[in-house]
Design a protein around this motif. Structure first.
Motif, PDB file in Angstrom:
ATOM      1  N   GLU A 216       0.834  -1.197   0.000  1.00 15.66           N
ATOM      2  CA  GLU A 216       0.000   0.000   0.000  1.00 15.66           C
ATOM      3  C   GLU A 216       0.877   1.259   0.000  1.00 15.66           C
ATOM      4  OE1 GLU A 216      -2.526  -0.348   3.379  1.00 15.66           O
ATOM      5  OE2 GLU A 216      -3.518  -2.167   2.653  1.00 15.66           O
ATOM      6  N   PHE A 217       1.947   1.233   0.777  1.00 20.65           N
ATOM      7  CA  PHE A 217       2.873   2.369   0.799  1.00 20.65           C
ATOM      8  C   PHE A 217       3.479   2.590  -0.589  1.00 20.65           C
ATOM      9  CE2 PHE A 217       4.019   1.531   5.563  1.00 20.65           C
ATOM     10  CZ  PHE A 217       2.748   1.947   5.932  1.00 20.65           C
ATOM     11  N   ALA A 218       3.863   1.498  -1.226  1.00 16.34           N
ATOM     12  CA  ALA A 218       4.446   1.597  -2.571  1.00 16.34           C
ATOM     13  C   ALA A 218       3.459   2.229  -3.541  1.00 16.34           C
ATOM     14  CB  ALA A 218       4.875   0.216  -3.061  1.00 16.34           C
ATOM     15  N   ASN A 219       2.190   1.881  -3.413  1.00 18.54           N
ATOM     16  CA  ASN A 219       1.171   2.461  -4.289  1.00 18.54           C
ATOM     17  C   ASN A 219       1.072   3.970  -4.092  1.00 18.54           C
ATOM     18  OD1 ASN A 219       0.522  -0.046  -5.360  1.00 18.54           O
ATOM     19  ND2 ASN A 219      -1.170  -0.404  -3.938  1.00 18.54           N
ATOM     20  N   ARG A 220       1.169   4.420  -2.851  1.00 16.62           N
ATOM     21  CA  ARG A 220       1.062   5.855  -2.560  1.00 16.62           C
ATOM     22  C   ARG A 220       2.268   6.599  -3.143  1.00 16.62           C
ATOM     23  NH1 ARG A 220      -3.042   7.192  -0.283  1.00 16.62           N
ATOM     24  NH2 ARG A 220      -2.298   9.328  -0.020  1.00 16.62           N
ATOM     25  N   LEU A 243      12.247  -0.979   5.817  1.00 19.17           N
ATOM     26  CA  LEU A 243      10.990  -1.078   5.080  1.00 19.17           C
ATOM     27  C   LEU A 243      11.066  -0.231   3.814  1.00 19.17           C
ATOM     28  CD1 LEU A 243       8.259  -0.853   7.885  1.00 19.17           C
ATOM     29  CD2 LEU A 243       9.501  -2.852   7.049  1.00 19.17           C
ATOM     30  N   ALA A 244      11.631   0.966   3.937  1.00 16.87           N
ATOM     31  CA  ALA A 244      11.758   1.853   2.781  1.00 16.87           C
ATOM     32  C   ALA A 244      12.647   1.239   1.707  1.00 16.87           C
ATOM     33  CB  ALA A 244      12.317   3.205   3.222  1.00 16.87           C
ATOM     34  N   VAL A 245      13.720   0.569   2.114  1.00 14.10           N
ATOM     35  CA  VAL A 245      14.610  -0.082   1.145  1.00 14.10           C
ATOM     36  C   VAL A 245      13.819  -1.061   0.281  1.00 14.10           C
ATOM     37  CG1 VAL A 245      16.493  -1.762   0.928  1.00 14.10           C
ATOM     38  CG2 VAL A 245      16.744   0.196   2.460  1.00 14.10           C
ATOM     39  N   SER A 246      13.018  -1.901   0.920  1.00 18.51           N
ATOM     40  CA  SER A 246      12.258  -2.910   0.163  1.00 18.51           C
ATOM     41  C   SER A 246      11.164  -2.274  -0.681  1.00 18.51           C
ATOM     42  CB  SER A 246      11.656  -3.935   1.127  1.00 18.51           C
ATOM     43  OG  SER A 246      12.677  -4.719   1.720  1.00 18.51           O
ATOM     44  N   ILE A 247      10.505  -1.238  -0.165  1.00 20.66           N
ATOM     45  CA  ILE A 247       9.444  -0.568  -0.920  1.00 20.66           C
ATOM     46  C   ILE A 247      10.008   0.075  -2.179  1.00 20.66           C
ATOM     47  CG2 ILE A 247       7.844   1.386  -0.862  1.00 20.66           C
ATOM     48  CD1 ILE A 247       7.524   0.735   2.191  1.00 20.66           C
ATOM     49  N   ARG A 253      12.224  -2.157  -9.401  1.00 19.43           N
ATOM     50  CA  ARG A 253      12.328  -3.482 -10.016  1.00 19.43           C
ATOM     51  C   ARG A 253      11.115  -3.784 -10.883  1.00 19.43           C
ATOM     52  NH1 ARG A 253      12.470  -6.224  -5.571  1.00 19.43           N
ATOM     53  NH2 ARG A 253      14.728  -6.311  -5.283  1.00 19.43           N
ATOM     54  N   GLU A 254       9.947  -3.325 -10.447  1.00 20.27           N
ATOM     55  CA  GLU A 254       8.711  -3.579 -11.176  1.00 20.27           C
ATOM     56  C   GLU A 254       8.406  -2.501 -12.217  1.00 20.27           C
ATOM     57  OE1 GLU A 254       5.877  -3.914  -8.034  1.00 20.27           O
ATOM     58  OE2 GLU A 254       6.940  -5.599  -7.100  1.00 20.27           O
ATOM     59  N   ASN A 255       9.387  -1.596 -12.420  1.00 21.70           N
ATOM     60  CA  ASN A 255       9.269  -0.559 -13.458  1.00 21.70           C
ATOM     61  C   ASN A 255       8.023   0.296 -13.255  1.00 21.70           C
ATOM     62  OD1 ASN A 255      10.254   0.784 -15.714  1.00 21.70           O
ATOM     63  ND2 ASN A 255       9.008  -0.428 -17.135  1.00 21.70           N
ATOM     64  N   ARG A 256       7.804   0.742 -12.027  1.00 23.40           N
ATOM     65  CA  ARG A 256       6.606   1.505 -11.689  1.00 23.40           C
ATOM     66  C   ARG A 256       6.875   3.002 -11.552  1.00 23.40           C
ATOM     67  NH1 ARG A 256       4.369  -1.788  -6.643  1.00 23.40           N
ATOM     68  NH2 ARG A 256       2.856  -0.067  -6.613  1.00 23.40           N
ATOM     69  N   LEU A 257       8.069   3.454 -11.906  1.00 26.72           N
ATOM     70  CA  LEU A 257       8.367   4.878 -11.889  1.00 26.72           C
ATOM     71  C   LEU A 257       8.101   5.480 -13.260  1.00 26.72           C
ATOM     72  CD1 LEU A 257      11.702   4.955  -9.846  1.00 26.72           C
ATOM     73  CD2 LEU A 257       9.361   5.253  -9.010  1.00 26.72           C
TER      74      LEU A 257
END
Length: 426
Positions: A216-220, A243-247, A253-257
């Motif tokens: 959820e954090f990653a989505n935000r 936690l931030a490192v993994s997010i 990695r998932e090319n979401r930027l």
């Protein structure tokens, strides 16, 4: 150093990820308000808080004028305190069972001995709740035995003396342990025990409910990267750092930027009315990190993989700030290198010291020196001897994190020697 686009910031979105903290996030708003005002008075700039303008369940808006530039920032706390509270809802007996399991996990895996080769301060902090809880039990038993001895003197020939003495000792122990737990706000034994037990229970991996929250954090963060901000800054404090490192690793990695979010030209500014045509700069600030407490455990394969991956990525700028005066953090330990997963092309993080003994006056340092828990939060507070690290310039100032620390070398005493038995990654 990689170029991360324009070094000027007019609008910033900040995501703050707390450590293992059960307290309501309004505490962080009040801390920012009070300490920000203090730092502004010391450093000669202006800063003011108002209700947040962006989405999110909890946060605040900041208007600041620094170095003649007006900056707006929306700061959002990414809340996982409910997960923390649920993990702390243990009985006294269950907490002592946690003590045994946690000590066994760190000792028999060999993690404890590797951690001692890095920094003894956080290892002592980890051992403190174990010894404190044992001492509390011994105090209860001691008081119970003393009362039993008095009872035997008063009624020496009662047939069931030993049964009554045993019952009296058990009752005294129970009352003593309840008293210590009620006043744990002064001792922090139960709090710290739950903290380390939360990590040790899963052997360094994340429990399912935390993985869901991290997604959820990653989505935000992903959503903010598509909005009209000049910089999106992720701040991870204490346990929130790993936690931030993994997010962040997941997002990249998932090319979401957004495309080219890190390929803007030096000094490039958005033209008036251009809106969000150029993606924001993505920055990561880790504060008081305790990464080795997790990465040294056998099942921390996800974290170790994320550390190795993030360390090579040009999409972000990562600054790691700790201080030897913070006995709860792995001060000046490169979290990637000491975890034994430093890749050949490592470019992150830039590890620097907040240097409490230099950035706090003698009187202020004397006041805080033995308040270990308070010092662990000093990164979020004002410094009365102004140095290069200023939390409020970073979160509300006119420069990106990369620009503010451009050309800055890592602190000379950075520790990079790996002492981790477990370096496997997935």
């Amino acid at each position: 150093m990689q170029d991360h686009g324009s070094d000027r910031v007019r609008k910033r979105r900040v995501f703050y990820i707390p450590g293992y903290d059960p307290i309501h996030p309004r505490r962080y708003r009040e801390l920012y308000r009070k300490e920000g005002a203090d730092q502004a008075a010391i450093s000669g700039y202006e800063i003011a808080l108002s209700p947040k303008t962006s989405g999110g369940p909890y946060g605040w808006h900041v208007n600041s004028t620094q170095d003649g530039a007006a900056v707006e920032a929306d700061i959002e706390v990414l809340v996982w305190s409910d997960i923390v509270r649920n993990s702390m809802g243990k009985s006294i007996v269950a907490t002592y069972a946690q003590l045994v399991r946690t000590a066994a996990t760190y000792i028999f895996s060999g993690a404890l001995f590797g951690l001692m080769r890095l920094r003894k301060g956080p290892v002592i902090a980890a051992l403190y709740p174990i010894f404190a809880l044992i001492l509390q039990a011994l105090i209860g038993i001691g008081i119970g035995l003393a009362l039993s001895a008095i009872f035997l003197r008063l009624i020496p020939f009662f047939t069931l003396n030993w049964v009554l003495c045993l019952a009296l000792t058990a009752a005294t122990l129970a009352l003593t342990l309840r008293w210590f737990r009620k006043h744990d706000g002064k001792f922090f034994a139960y709090y710290l025990m739950h903290d380390y037990a939360f990590t040790a229970r899963w052997g360094g991996s994340n429990p399912p409910e935390l993985e869901t929250r991290m997604a959820e954090f990653a989505n935000r963060i992903e959503r903010a990267m598509s909005e009209d901000w000049d910089e999106v800054l992720v701040v991870g404090h204490s346990s929130g750092a790993h936690l931030a490192v993994s997010i962040l690793a997941d997002l990249i990695r998932e090319n979401r930027l957004p495309p080219s979010s890190w390929q803007k030209y030096p000094g490039e500014e958005l033209a008036a009315g251009q809106g969000g045509a150029a993606p924001p700069t993505l920055s990561f600030l880790s504060l008081g990190q305790v990464v080795p407490m997790v990465s040294y455990l056998p099942r921390a394969t996800r974290l170790r993989a994320d550390l190795a991956y993030l360390a090579t990525r040009p999409e972000i700028f990562w600054l790691d700030v700790t201080a030897p005066g913070d006995g709860c953090a792995f001060a000046l330990c490169d979290p990637v290198a000491v975890s034994g997963v430093a890749p050949a092309g490592q470019i992150h993080p830039l590890v620097i010291s907040a240097a409490f003994t230099q950035t706090l006056s003698t009187a202020r340092w004397r006041e805080l020196r033995w308040r270990f828990f308070r010092l662990h939060f000093q990164y979020l507070c004002a410094f009365d001897r102004v140095g290069e690290y200023d939390y409020f310039r970073i979160t509300a100032g006119p420069h990106t994190l990369a620009a503010r620390f451009a050309g800055r070398a890592a602190s000379k005493s950075v520790i990079t020697t790996p002492a981790n038995r477990f370096t496997n990654i997935t």
